[in-house]
Write an enzyme that holds these catalytic residues in place. Structure first.
Site, PDB file in Angstrom:
ATOM      1  N   ASN A 164     -40.270  90.366  57.896  1.00  0.00           N
ATOM      2  CA  ASN A 164     -41.415  91.303  58.099  1.00  0.00           C
ATOM      3  C   ASN A 164     -41.027  92.651  57.235  1.00  0.00           C
ATOM      4  O   ASN A 164     -41.320  93.664  57.371  1.00  0.00           O
ATOM      5  CB  ASN A 164     -41.304  92.032  59.540  1.00  0.00           C
ATOM      6  CG  ASN A 164     -41.694  91.014  60.490  1.00  0.00           C
ATOM      7  OD1 ASN A 164     -42.846  90.365  60.256  1.00  0.00           O
ATOM      8  ND2 ASN A 164     -41.164  90.841  61.856  1.00  0.00           N
ATOM      9  N   HIS A 191     -43.697  95.355  56.564  1.00  0.00           N
ATOM     10  CA  HIS A 191     -44.939  95.413  57.402  1.00  0.00           C
ATOM     11  C   HIS A 191     -44.974  96.493  58.364  1.00  0.00           C
ATOM     12  O   HIS A 191     -45.911  96.610  59.042  1.00  0.00           O
ATOM     13  CB  HIS A 191     -44.627  94.010  58.188  1.00  0.00           C
ATOM     14  CG  HIS A 191     -45.133  92.747  57.518  1.00  0.00           C
ATOM     15  ND1 HIS A 191     -44.426  92.513  56.316  1.00  0.00           N
ATOM     16  CD2 HIS A 191     -45.772  91.847  57.523  1.00  0.00           C
ATOM     17  CE1 HIS A 191     -44.880  91.299  55.866  1.00  0.00           C
ATOM     18  NE2 HIS A 191     -46.000  90.970  56.794  1.00  0.00           N
ATOM     19  N   ARG A 196     -35.032  86.234  61.291  1.00  0.00           N
ATOM     20  CA  ARG A 196     -36.396  86.027  60.861  1.00  0.00           C
ATOM     21  C   ARG A 196     -37.139  87.268  60.984  1.00  0.00           C
ATOM     22  O   ARG A 196     -38.126  87.550  60.235  1.00  0.00           O
ATOM     23  CB  ARG A 196     -37.120  85.398  62.038  1.00  0.00           C
ATOM     24  CG  ARG A 196     -38.766  84.750  61.788  1.00  0.00           C
ATOM     25  CD  ARG A 196     -39.273  83.758  62.501  1.00  0.00           C
ATOM     26  NE  ARG A 196     -40.626  83.703  62.273  1.00  0.00           N
ATOM     27  CZ  ARG A 196     -41.423  82.815  62.942  1.00  0.00           C
ATOM     28  NH1 ARG A 196     -41.058  81.780  63.595  1.00  0.00           N
ATOM     29  NH2 ARG A 196     -42.697  82.738  62.226  1.00  0.00           N
ATOM     30  N   GLU A 234     -37.663  84.730  66.314  1.00  0.00           N
ATOM     31  CA  GLU A 234     -37.242  86.060  65.652  1.00  0.00           C
ATOM     32  C   GLU A 234     -36.328  87.093  66.608  1.00  0.00           C
ATOM     33  O   GLU A 234     -36.575  88.059  67.048  1.00  0.00           O
ATOM     34  CB  GLU A 234     -38.593  86.941  65.640  1.00  0.00           C
ATOM     35  CG  GLU A 234     -38.415  87.875  64.660  1.00  0.00           C
ATOM     36  CD  GLU A 234     -39.796  88.746  64.245  1.00  0.00           C
ATOM     37  OE1 GLU A 234     -40.080  89.762  64.709  1.00  0.00           O
ATOM     38  OE2 GLU A 234     -40.792  87.857  63.915  1.00  0.00           O
ATOM     39  N   LYS A 267     -45.825  81.642  64.170  1.00  0.00           N
ATOM     40  CA  LYS A 267     -46.130  82.716  65.026  1.00  0.00           C
ATOM     41  C   LYS A 267     -47.954  82.896  65.099  1.00  0.00           C
ATOM     42  O   LYS A 267     -48.370  82.698  64.102  1.00  0.00           O
ATOM     43  CB  LYS A 267     -45.870  84.003  63.911  1.00  0.00           C
ATOM     44  CG  LYS A 267     -44.464  84.557  64.402  1.00  0.00           C
ATOM     45  CD  LYS A 267     -44.353  85.844  63.639  1.00  0.00           C
ATOM     46  CE  LYS A 267     -42.817  86.486  63.859  1.00  0.00           C
ATOM     47  NZ  LYS A 267     -42.888  87.832  63.146  1.00  0.00           N
ATOM     48  N   LYS A 272     -39.426  80.949  53.549  1.00  0.00           N
ATOM     49  CA  LYS A 272     -39.759  81.105  54.875  1.00  0.00           C
ATOM     50  C   LYS A 272     -39.148  79.791  56.043  1.00  0.00           C
ATOM     51  O   LYS A 272     -38.713  80.187  56.848  1.00  0.00           O
ATOM     52  CB  LYS A 272     -41.173  81.312  55.066  1.00  0.00           C
ATOM     53  CG  LYS A 272     -41.891  81.576  56.661  1.00  0.00           C
ATOM     54  CD  LYS A 272     -43.159  82.283  56.525  1.00  0.00           C
ATOM     55  CE  LYS A 272     -43.475  82.741  58.081  1.00  0.00           C
ATOM     56  NZ  LYS A 272     -44.729  83.255  58.364  1.00  0.00           N
ATOM     57  N   HIS A 303     -48.459  97.417  59.228  1.00  0.00           N
ATOM     58  CA  HIS A 303     -49.374  97.598  60.479  1.00  0.00           C
ATOM     59  C   HIS A 303     -49.921  98.809  60.767  1.00  0.00           C
ATOM     60  O   HIS A 303     -50.867  98.918  61.160  1.00  0.00           O
ATOM     61  CB  HIS A 303     -48.485  96.892  61.637  1.00  0.00           C
ATOM     62  CG  HIS A 303     -48.286  95.478  61.342  1.00  0.00           C
ATOM     63  ND1 HIS A 303     -47.222  94.754  61.994  1.00  0.00           N
ATOM     64  CD2 HIS A 303     -48.824  94.700  60.609  1.00  0.00           C
ATOM     65  CE1 HIS A 303     -47.153  93.729  61.574  1.00  0.00           C
ATOM     66  NE2 HIS A 303     -48.044  93.459  60.659  1.00  0.00           N
ATOM     67  N   GLU A 332     -47.727  89.954  50.103  1.00  0.00           N
ATOM     68  CA  GLU A 332     -46.755  89.128  50.879  1.00  0.00           C
ATOM     69  C   GLU A 332     -45.850  88.299  49.946  1.00  0.00           C
ATOM     70  O   GLU A 332     -44.617  88.489  50.092  1.00  0.00           O
ATOM     71  CB  GLU A 332     -47.705  87.944  51.701  1.00  0.00           C
ATOM     72  CG  GLU A 332     -48.117  88.677  53.095  1.00  0.00           C
ATOM     73  CD  GLU A 332     -47.175  89.091  53.970  1.00  0.00           C
ATOM     74  OE1 GLU A 332     -46.041  88.776  53.871  1.00  0.00           O
ATOM     75  OE2 GLU A 332     -47.532  89.624  54.889  1.00  0.00           O
ATOM     76  N   ARG A 369     -51.514  75.154  78.326  1.00  0.00           N
ATOM     77  CA  ARG A 369     -50.411  75.424  77.805  1.00  0.00           C
ATOM     78  C   ARG A 369     -49.592  74.826  76.870  1.00  0.00           C
ATOM     79  O   ARG A 369     -48.395  74.576  76.686  1.00  0.00           O
ATOM     80  CB  ARG A 369     -49.348  75.163  79.252  1.00  0.00           C
ATOM     81  CG  ARG A 369     -49.779  75.962  80.600  1.00  0.00           C
ATOM     82  CD  ARG A 369     -48.860  75.779  81.719  1.00  0.00           C
ATOM     83  NE  ARG A 369     -49.407  76.461  82.977  1.00  0.00           N
ATOM     84  CZ  ARG A 369     -49.991  75.995  83.890  1.00  0.00           C
ATOM     85  NH1 ARG A 369     -50.501  74.792  83.700  1.00  0.00           N
ATOM     86  NH2 ARG A 369     -50.222  76.723  84.718  1.00  0.00           N
ATOM     87  N   HIS A 414     -54.559  93.452  54.908  1.00  0.00           N
ATOM     88  CA  HIS A 414     -52.936  93.267  55.280  1.00  0.00           C
ATOM     89  C   HIS A 414     -52.011  93.185  54.017  1.00  0.00           C
ATOM     90  O   HIS A 414     -51.224  93.882  54.189  1.00  0.00           O
ATOM     91  CB  HIS A 414     -52.658  91.832  56.140  1.00  0.00           C
ATOM     92  CG  HIS A 414     -51.480  91.678  56.564  1.00  0.00           C
ATOM     93  ND1 HIS A 414     -50.758  92.426  57.478  1.00  0.00           N
ATOM     94  CD2 HIS A 414     -50.566  90.880  55.972  1.00  0.00           C
ATOM     95  CE1 HIS A 414     -49.465  91.899  57.530  1.00  0.00           C
ATOM     96  NE2 HIS A 414     -49.381  90.874  56.823  1.00  0.00           N
TER      97      HIS A 414
END
Length: 338
Positions: free
Chosen positions: A223, A226, A219, A215, A135, A205, A230, A177, A113, A242
């Site tokens: 993206n 993106h 945040r 997010e 992330k 960032k 994706h 990016e 965990r 990517h």
């Protein structure tokens, strides 16, 4: 060794440093948790970097390619952690590009965990995006990064020496990016040295992540480009990398914003200039993809809470725009030749 840049990601209660520069890996020991008595080093074969870890460690290699960014890989890593006796007081180190840090971070978040993780980013994409902000995640056949966790690292190393060994496609991925940040802040990144440019992207960032770690709002702006990216990755079975997909996604987002009368033709042209001319990236849709397929994939995007949701430019800057009509999306794709 050149002067190192150090940027703090000011997450409330758990700030950490990102160290950028040639020879930055020399500070790795100072970023490891004091409690760590052993490390699980998650990396790939052919890592362009020699690591000198001062604590006992076991190396775990993950495969190359998005097909290995999977729940099966997480299971294999966690079983390996158990077999080596890794505890919650120890540390996972993810050394490699964005795929490695995504996988290492998710395995660290899942095992017991939560085990501390430190990232050593060796790709431009990893340095300015994937390794920063906590992330983590893996793909499903239904979509990119659909299973994961928010798990902040204890520190990040951006080792610029590794960039000299990267193939051209990896540099292009990073540029895709990096181009995004031009539109988030308006900074003239191309006027900076590479070290300062990477550090500035990390600063941008870090500031956004500190204000919205999970997010829930701002945040999501990271993206930008993106949503289509994706969809393009999945539709091409990841033949399109990517960062290359993000480059096309940025131009698509500009067309969509123009269709919705949010920006001018001149602003669309500016996207082409930054992405295509300044960074030399492809801005056309790949052959063989259909508008209908891309639209269907975008319906499964994580941001799609109230219908189709996009990050779009406008008079107030880049912002989240929900409930975008499918007809507008299809028109924007048509303007790109779909």
């Amino acid at each position: 060794m050149s002067v190192l840049r150090r940027v703090t990601v000011p997450i409330e209660g758990k700030p950490y440093d990102v160290v950028v520069g040639h020879g930055a890996v020399s500070v790795l020991g100072s970023l490891l948790p004091p409690s760590a008595r052993r490390a699980a080093l998650v990396t790939q074969e052919g890592l362009p970097l020699a690591l000198d870890l001062t604590i006992p460690h076991v190396v775990f290699h993950v495969g190359h390619g998005e097909q290995h960014k999977s729940l099966a890989t997480i299971g294999d890593l966690c079983r390996g952690f158990a077999q080596m006796g890794l505890t919650r007081s120890d540390v996972v180190i993810g050394a490699g590009g964005g795929m490695v840090t995504d996988v290492a971070g998710f395995a660290a978040a899942s095992y017991h965990r939560g085990v501390p993780v430190v990232h050593i980013a060796t790709s431009l994409l990893g340095m300015i995006d994937a390794a920063i902000g906590g992330k983590t995640g893996v793909n499903l056949p239904e979509g990119k990064n659909l299973v994961g966790a928010f798990w902040q690292p204890s520190g990040v190393v951006c080792e610029l020496d590794a960039l000299d060994t990267l193939p051209e496609i990896e540099i292009r991925c990073g540029y895709g990016e990096m181009a995004k940040y031009h539109f988030l802040t308006g900074d003239d990144l191309l006027a900076m040295s590479l070290t300062d440019r990477i550090a500035r992207c990390v600063e941008i960032k870090a500031e956004v992540v500190a204000a919205d770690e999970r997010e829930d709002g701002r945040r999501a702006l990271l993206n930008y480009g993106h949503t289509l990216a994706h969809a393009l990755e999945i539709s091409t079975e990841y033949r399109l990398a990517h960062g290359e997909a993000v480059a096309i996604g940025l131009v698509f987002a500009a067309h969509l914003a123009r269709v919705l009368d949010r920006i001018s033709d001149a602003r669309v042209d500016e996207h082409y200039a930054v992405v295509g001319e300044e960074y030399g990236l492809v801005t056309d849709l790949p052959a063989g993809v259909s508008a209908e397929q891309l639209l269907d994939l975008m319906r499964h995007d994580k941001k799609a809470r109230d219908g189709l949701t996009f990050i779009l430019d406008g008079s107030n800057g880049v912002e989240v725009v929900p409930e975008v009509a499918e007809s507008a999306v299809l028109e924007a794709l048509a303007r790109m030749g779909a």
